[in-house]
Write a protein that holds these residues in place. Structure first.
Motif, mmCIF file in Angstrom:
data_model
loop_
_atom_site.group_PDB
_atom_site.id
_atom_site.type_symbol
_atom_site.label_atom_id
_atom_site.label_comp_id
_atom_site.label_asym_id
_atom_site.label_seq_id
_atom_site.Cartn_x
_atom_site.Cartn_y
_atom_site.Cartn_z
ATOM 1 N N ILE A 161 0.865 -1.177 0.000
ATOM 2 C CA ILE A 161 0.000 0.000 0.000
ATOM 3 C C ILE A 161 0.901 1.226 0.000
ATOM 4 O O ILE A 161 1.848 1.311 0.788
ATOM 5 C CB ILE A 161 -0.919 0.037 1.230
ATOM 6 C CG1 ILE A 161 -1.868 -1.165 1.230
ATOM 7 C CG2 ILE A 161 -1.718 1.343 1.274
ATOM 8 C CD1 ILE A 161 -2.713 -1.292 2.488
ATOM 9 N N VAL A 162 0.614 2.158 -0.898
ATOM 10 C CA VAL A 162 1.348 3.430 -0.918
ATOM 11 C C VAL A 162 0.333 4.557 -0.781
ATOM 12 O O VAL A 162 -0.585 4.685 -1.603
ATOM 13 C CB VAL A 162 2.165 3.607 -2.211
ATOM 14 C CG1 VAL A 162 2.897 4.951 -2.176
ATOM 15 C CG2 VAL A 162 3.172 2.470 -2.372
ATOM 16 N N ASN A 163 0.491 5.344 0.269
ATOM 17 C CA ASN A 163 -0.355 6.503 0.499
ATOM 18 C C ASN A 163 0.357 7.754 -0.006
ATOM 19 O O ASN A 163 1.550 7.936 0.252
ATOM 20 C CB ASN A 163 -0.658 6.660 1.987
ATOM 21 C CG ASN A 163 -1.395 5.467 2.563
ATOM 22 O OD1 ASN A 163 -2.276 4.908 1.915
ATOM 23 N ND2 ASN A 163 -1.049 5.067 3.772
ATOM 24 N N ILE A 164 -0.355 8.608 -0.711
ATOM 25 C CA ILE A 164 0.245 9.839 -1.208
ATOM 26 C C ILE A 164 -0.018 10.963 -0.210
ATOM 27 O O ILE A 164 -1.161 11.381 0.012
ATOM 28 C CB ILE A 164 -0.305 10.221 -2.596
ATOM 29 C CG1 ILE A 164 -0.095 9.061 -3.571
ATOM 30 C CG2 ILE A 164 0.372 11.493 -3.095
ATOM 31 C CD1 ILE A 164 1.350 8.667 -3.792
ATOM 32 N N VAL B 283 3.422 -0.950 3.956
ATOM 33 C CA VAL B 283 2.686 0.308 3.831
ATOM 34 C C VAL B 283 3.674 1.463 3.913
ATOM 35 O O VAL B 283 4.371 1.626 4.924
ATOM 36 C CB VAL B 283 1.615 0.452 4.927
ATOM 37 C CG1 VAL B 283 0.727 1.670 4.643
ATOM 38 C CG2 VAL B 283 0.762 -0.809 5.043
ATOM 39 N N ASN B 284 3.748 2.246 2.851
ATOM 40 C CA ASN B 284 4.680 3.370 2.776
ATOM 41 C C ASN B 284 3.964 4.619 2.285
ATOM 42 O O ASN B 284 2.824 4.563 1.818
ATOM 43 C CB ASN B 284 5.840 3.014 1.836
ATOM 44 C CG ASN B 284 6.690 1.883 2.371
ATOM 45 O OD1 ASN B 284 7.376 2.018 3.372
ATOM 46 N ND2 ASN B 284 6.628 0.725 1.711
ATOM 47 N N CYS B 285 4.648 5.740 2.405
ATOM 48 C CA CYS B 285 4.058 7.027 2.047
ATOM 49 C C CYS B 285 5.024 7.830 1.187
ATOM 50 O O CYS B 285 6.206 7.954 1.519
ATOM 51 C CB CYS B 285 3.720 7.814 3.315
ATOM 52 S SG CYS B 285 3.017 9.450 3.035
ATOM 53 N N ILE B 286 4.512 8.359 0.086
ATOM 54 C CA ILE B 286 5.262 9.300 -0.741
ATOM 55 C C ILE B 286 4.775 10.702 -0.432
ATOM 56 O O ILE B 286 3.568 10.956 -0.395
ATOM 57 C CB ILE B 286 5.047 9.008 -2.247
ATOM 58 C CG1 ILE B 286 5.645 7.654 -2.638
ATOM 59 C CG2 ILE B 286 5.607 10.126 -3.114
ATOM 60 C CD1 ILE B 286 7.153 7.638 -2.628
#
Length: 266
Positions: A145-148, A188-191
């Protein structure tokens, strides 16, 4: 150990892009994921915009499905996930890209109803998509999952309260989700994009002078695009990022690495 996503299925929310110069973060991300081999569910409130992205992917022999959806509605979030599992039998990637600038104003003058709507779009929608995506990913053996987010969620100085508050929430939501779902093999990471130039930014009335000033607000002093954001997302979704979770990754030409530009340090 590669960004080869062949056989994987990905959802990108906000996968369309309004007309204008350049390309939005969601469309660029979807195209790059497709080029890496993923099959895409393209969710957007503007179905025509999502279908344009679908045509671009299919023109390069990729596979994609466009779906009109409002990600603030639980039932529609469930339908997005079911569209992926119903067509391809699995889900491996979720990119939570939907976001708005939200209402103007400080705590003193922001409209409370618009504030609530901004939090619903920028934060709650990501929770809702994960609510339905996580079980599907678990059934597929894990996923990403990538959250912007935004650099506005990492530092102060924004003229309005809602946007940095909501993006700061996305940052810590990412960390919490990384812990909650690690046992399921879900990273789960965030850009956090910086001053990228996209059709949405252009539509906000960006003057040439302001655009130039934004370009200069970083170490590299090079204007970013949706492709820069999409490239970082694609990396985090692939095997080369297998040891990354809970990471908050600025994609901002170094803007958050400094307190002042070199020529201001006198």
């Amino acid at each position: 150990m590669a960004e080869n996503l062949a056989g994987k299925v990905a959802i990108v929310t906000g996968a369309g892009s309004r007309p204008g110069e350049g390309v939005g973060n969601g469309r660029a991300t979807a195209i790059l994921l497709a080029r890496a081999g993923a099959r895409l569910v393209l969710a957007d409130a503007m179905e025509d915009w999502a279908k344009d992205t679908q045509r671009m992917i299919e023109a390069e022999d990729g596979e994609a499905l466009a779906i009109a959806a409002d990600v603030t509605q639980p039932g529609q979030c469930r339908a997005i996930v079911e569209a992926a599992t119903g067509r391809w039998g699995r889900l491996d990637v979720l990119v939570n890209n939907v976001g708005i600038g939200g209402p103007k104003g400080t705590a003193e003058d922001v409209d409370p109803d618009e504030w609530a709507r901004g939090l619903l779009v920028n934060v709650t929608s990501m929770m809702l998509m994960a609510k339905y995506a996580v079980p599907a990913m678990r059934a597929s053996g894990g996923g990403s999952i990538v959250n912007i987010g935004s650099v506005a969620g990492l530092r102060g100085g924004h003229p309005n309260l809602l946007y940095p508050t909501s993006k700061g929430a996305v940052v810590n939501m990412t960390r919490a989700m990384a812990v909650h779902h690690a046992a399921d093999g879900i990273r789960v990471n965030c850009i956090c994009p910086g001053m990228v130039y996209t059709p949405m930014v252009q539509a906000g009335g960006m003057t040439p002078a302001k655009r130039e000033a934004r370009r200069k607000r970083s170490i590299l002093q090079v204007e970013g695009t949706g492709w820069d954001v999409g490239a970082a997302v694609t990396f985090l979704c692939g095997g080369n990022a297998r040891w990354m979770t809970g990471a908050i990754v600025p994609v901002d030409a170094g803007a958050t690495a400094i307190a002042a530009l070199p020529d201001e340090m006198v």
